[in-house]
Design an enzyme around this catalytic site. Structure first.
Site, PDB file in Angstrom:
ATOM      1  N   ASP A 177      76.253 -17.286  35.428  1.00 32.90           N
ATOM      2  CA  ASP A 177      76.144 -15.843  35.178  1.00 32.90           C
ATOM      3  C   ASP A 177      74.650 -15.505  35.023  1.00 32.90           C
ATOM      4  O   ASP A 177      73.873 -16.327  34.525  1.00 32.90           O
ATOM      5  CB  ASP A 177      76.904 -15.494  33.897  1.00 32.90           C
ATOM      6  CG  ASP A 177      76.976 -13.997  33.630  1.00 32.90           C
ATOM      7  OD1 ASP A 177      78.044 -13.404  33.873  1.00 32.90           O
ATOM      8  OD2 ASP A 177      75.965 -13.422  33.166  1.00 32.90           O
ATOM      9  N   HIS A 186      73.206 -13.660  33.001  1.00 34.77           N
ATOM     10  CA  HIS A 186      72.800 -13.559  31.593  1.00 34.77           C
ATOM     11  C   HIS A 186      72.915 -14.919  30.906  1.00 34.77           C
ATOM     12  O   HIS A 186      73.718 -15.761  31.314  1.00 34.77           O
ATOM     13  CB  HIS A 186      73.672 -12.528  30.875  1.00 34.77           C
ATOM     14  CG  HIS A 186      73.642 -11.169  31.511  1.00 34.77           C
ATOM     15  ND1 HIS A 186      74.620 -10.732  32.376  1.00 34.77           N
ATOM     16  CD2 HIS A 186      72.729 -10.174  31.423  1.00 34.77           C
ATOM     17  CE1 HIS A 186      74.319  -9.509  32.790  1.00 34.77           C
ATOM     18  NE2 HIS A 186      73.166  -9.145  32.238  1.00 34.77           N
ATOM     19  N   ASP A 211      76.954 -11.715  38.578  1.00 34.55           N
ATOM     20  CA  ASP A 211      75.935 -10.685  38.373  1.00 34.55           C
ATOM     21  C   ASP A 211      74.528 -11.158  38.754  1.00 34.55           C
ATOM     22  O   ASP A 211      73.570 -10.394  38.618  1.00 34.55           O
ATOM     23  CB  ASP A 211      75.987 -10.112  36.946  1.00 34.55           C
ATOM     24  CG  ASP A 211      76.261 -11.154  35.891  1.00 34.55           C
ATOM     25  OD1 ASP A 211      76.135 -12.353  36.190  1.00 34.55           O
ATOM     26  OD2 ASP A 211      76.594 -10.770  34.758  1.00 34.55           O
ATOM     27  N   HIS A 263      79.141 -14.484  25.893  1.00 36.98           N
ATOM     28  CA  HIS A 263      78.228 -13.988  24.842  1.00 36.98           C
ATOM     29  C   HIS A 263      78.861 -14.000  23.450  1.00 36.98           C
ATOM     30  O   HIS A 263      78.147 -13.802  22.453  1.00 36.98           O
ATOM     31  CB  HIS A 263      77.787 -12.544  25.133  1.00 36.98           C
ATOM     32  CG  HIS A 263      76.977 -12.387  26.377  1.00 36.98           C
ATOM     33  ND1 HIS A 263      75.844 -13.126  26.635  1.00 36.98           N
ATOM     34  CD2 HIS A 263      77.133 -11.568  27.456  1.00 36.98           C
ATOM     35  CE1 HIS A 263      75.346 -12.764  27.810  1.00 36.98           C
ATOM     36  NE2 HIS A 263      76.111 -11.825  28.331  1.00 36.98           N
TER      37      HIS A 263
HETATM   38  C1  9RB Z   1      71.093  -2.703  24.877  1.00 37.26           C
HETATM   39  C2  9RB Z   1      71.889  -2.470  25.968  1.00 37.26           C
HETATM   40  C3  9RB Z   1      73.904  -4.941  27.604  1.00 37.26           C
HETATM   41  C4  9RB Z   1      73.216  -5.468  28.670  1.00 37.26           C
HETATM   42  C5  9RB Z   1      73.764  -6.494  29.433  1.00 37.26           C
HETATM   43  C6  9RB Z   1      75.000  -6.991  29.134  1.00 37.26           C
HETATM   44  C7  9RB Z   1      75.528  -8.079  29.955  1.00 37.26           C
HETATM   45  C8  9RB Z   1      76.756  -8.480  30.046  1.00 37.26           C
HETATM   46  C9  9RB Z   1      77.119  -9.569  30.924  1.00 37.26           C
HETATM   47  C10 9RB Z   1      75.680  -6.473  28.076  1.00 37.26           C
HETATM   48  C11 9RB Z   1      75.140  -5.463  27.306  1.00 37.26           C
HETATM   49  C12 9RB Z   1      72.169  -1.109  25.956  1.00 37.26           C
HETATM   50  C13 9RB Z   1      70.558  -4.020  24.433  1.00 37.26           C
HETATM   51  C14 9RB Z   1      73.032  -0.377  26.939  1.00 37.26           C
HETATM   52  O1  9RB Z   1      77.382  -9.491  32.062  1.00 37.26           O
HETATM   53  N1  9RB Z   1      77.094 -10.800  30.498  1.00 37.26           N
HETATM   54  O2  9RB Z   1      77.371 -11.847  31.270  1.00 37.26           O
HETATM   55  N2  9RB Z   1      73.435  -3.925  26.803  1.00 37.26           N
HETATM   56  N3  9RB Z   1      72.310  -3.418  26.840  1.00 37.26           N
HETATM   57  N4  9RB Z   1      71.561  -0.550  24.933  1.00 37.26           N
HETATM   58  N5  9RB Z   1      70.912  -1.476  24.289  1.00 37.26           N
HETATM   59  C15 9RB Z   1      70.117  -1.218  23.085  1.00 37.26           C
HETATM   60 ZN    ZN Z   2      76.404 -11.492  32.900  1.00 38.06          ZN
END
Ligand code: 9RB
Ligand code: ZN
Length: 374
Positions: free
Chosen positions: A178, A180, A266, A141
């Site tokens: 992944d 995501h 994941d 990311h």
């Molecule tokens: C948001 C939140 C995230 C959700 C998913 C990932 C994935 C990581 C991964 C990272 C952060 C929260 C948008 C909590 O495994 N990548 O491969 N965050 N999510 N709060 N908010 C507003």
């Molecule tokens: Zn991921």
């Protein structure tokens, strides 16, 4: 057959701490261990050792990436900010408010990018035939100007830009399984026709507004980014169909000189963040398919770079399934619940999944018509 392996004890020291809010402005909640805790990866590293699989791998030493390496991908501002926050007594955040790291986190992020360099370098020098780099923090990311989604630096971007500078490296394909969207890797190479990025992910999960079918690259890179936004609930059947209908024809059309897998676990059936149901056997089958493509197209040159995956229980099994397949050995590890989970009625391909995959297959066909850059 020599399979390289990267793991560094300090990857387990990357501190994400406790999470006491549900988002950016929600009410505080009872603090819980951050989802990206070390255990899923440390327990995979542990199973690689305890099973004896390590005896069939060539463990590669890791040097930290340098500022120069980082700056081939990221802005000076991003690097300066990480350096600054890393010096703070309690650390800082990689840029999006969701990606904390502890005091000294810069060093570990540099070791993660260095781990990607180590495995790619060993492959290009012919010291290994394929390999797996178990890295933390993840990278897919991370954007040129900021960290994001638990990622600080683009480990794959840094390794590839470094490799391209030191040797004549031709076309490279990155297959990201992944759950995501691999938005950071895609952004780094968006205008680059020499680097094909293919991301299979859960539609609109994270980042919720990227990874659609119509993101295809731009400028000279138009057509060299492919997204497969699978519906929630997809399992082994849908993933293997996507490999047959999208990944296989795209790679055959692109004829890469090396294949990278951005390997998150994941999309597994036991993950807290994803809503997919891939099993260890599914990851094994995807590994076999991408190995066969690597054999057919680029002398087997294939390395996997670890990304996400948040089940301390199940990630170790998925990881061992992939690594033992790469190494061509049977570790003897019995895959947890495989009989039950791989025979669920939701595993076979469903019509609505096939419809999405057919749309992505058209992108692979378009690539075949475009031809490849020299
Ligand atoms: C948001 C939140 C995230 C959700 C998913 C990932 C994935 C990581 C991964 C990272 C952060 C929260 C948008 C909590 O495994 N990548 O491969 N965050 N999510 N709060 N908010 C507003
Ligand atoms: Zn991921």
């Amino acid at each position: 057959m020599v399979t390289g392996y990267v793991w560094h004890e300090k990857y387990g020291w990357h501190e994400t701490g406790l999470q006491n809010t549900l988002g950016t402005s929600g009410h505080p909640a009872h603090p819980l261990q951050h989802l990206d805790s070390p255990e899923s990866k440390t327990r995979l590293a542990s199973l690689v050792e305890a099973s004896g699989l390590i005896d069939h791998l060539l463990r590669l030493p890791v040097e930290p990436a340098t500022d120069e390496d980082v700056l081939r991908v990221h802005t000076a501002e991003h690097l300066a900010r990480i350096k600054h926050e890393s010096l703070q007594p309690k650390g800082g955040d990689a840029g999006d408010g969701l990606s904390p790291f502890g005091h000294g986190g810069l060093e570990i992020a540099m070791l993660a990018a260095g781990g990607a360099k180590a495995i790619v370098g060993a492959l290009l020098e012919g010291r290994i035939d394929n390999g797996y780099a178990l890295l933390r923090p993840a990278g897919h990311h991370a954007r040129p100007s900021t960290g994001m989604g638990y990622c600080i630096f683009s480990n794959i971007g840094i390794a590839l830009r470094w490799a391209r500078e030191r040797c004549a490296l031709g076309r490279v394909a990155v297959v990201d399984w992944d759950v995501h969207h691999g938005n950071g890797t895609q952004e780094v190479f968006y205008e680059d026709p020499m680097t094909l990025t293919i991301s299979l992910h859960q539609d609109s999960l994270f980042p919720w507004d990227s990874g659609s079918l119509d993101e295809r690259g731009s400028g000279a890179g138009l057509g060299y980014a492919i997204n497969v936004p699978l519906p929630a609930g997809s399992g082994n059947g849908a993933y293997l169909e996507a490999f047959r209908r999208v990944v296989t024809p795209a790679l055959r059309a692109f004829r890469p000189d090396m294949i990278l897998v951005a390997s998150g676990f994941d999309a597994s059936i036991n993950d807290a963040l994803g809503r997919m149901i891939v099993t260890a056997g599914g990851y094994r089958a995807m590994t076999r398919m991408v190995m066969e493509l690597a054999d057919e197209l680029c002398g087997g040159r294939l390395v996997a770079i670890h990304e996400g995956g948040y089940s301390p229980l199940y990630v170790p099994f998925c990881g061992v399934a992939v690594i033992e397949t790469l190494a061509g050995v049977d570790s003897g590890v019995e895959m947890l619940f495989e009989e039950v989970w791989s025979n669920l009625p939701d595993q076979p391909l469903k019509d609505h999944q096939a419809q999405l995959i057919a749309k992505a297959a058209a992108l692979a066909d378009a690539l075949a018509e475009m031809g490849v850059p020299a």
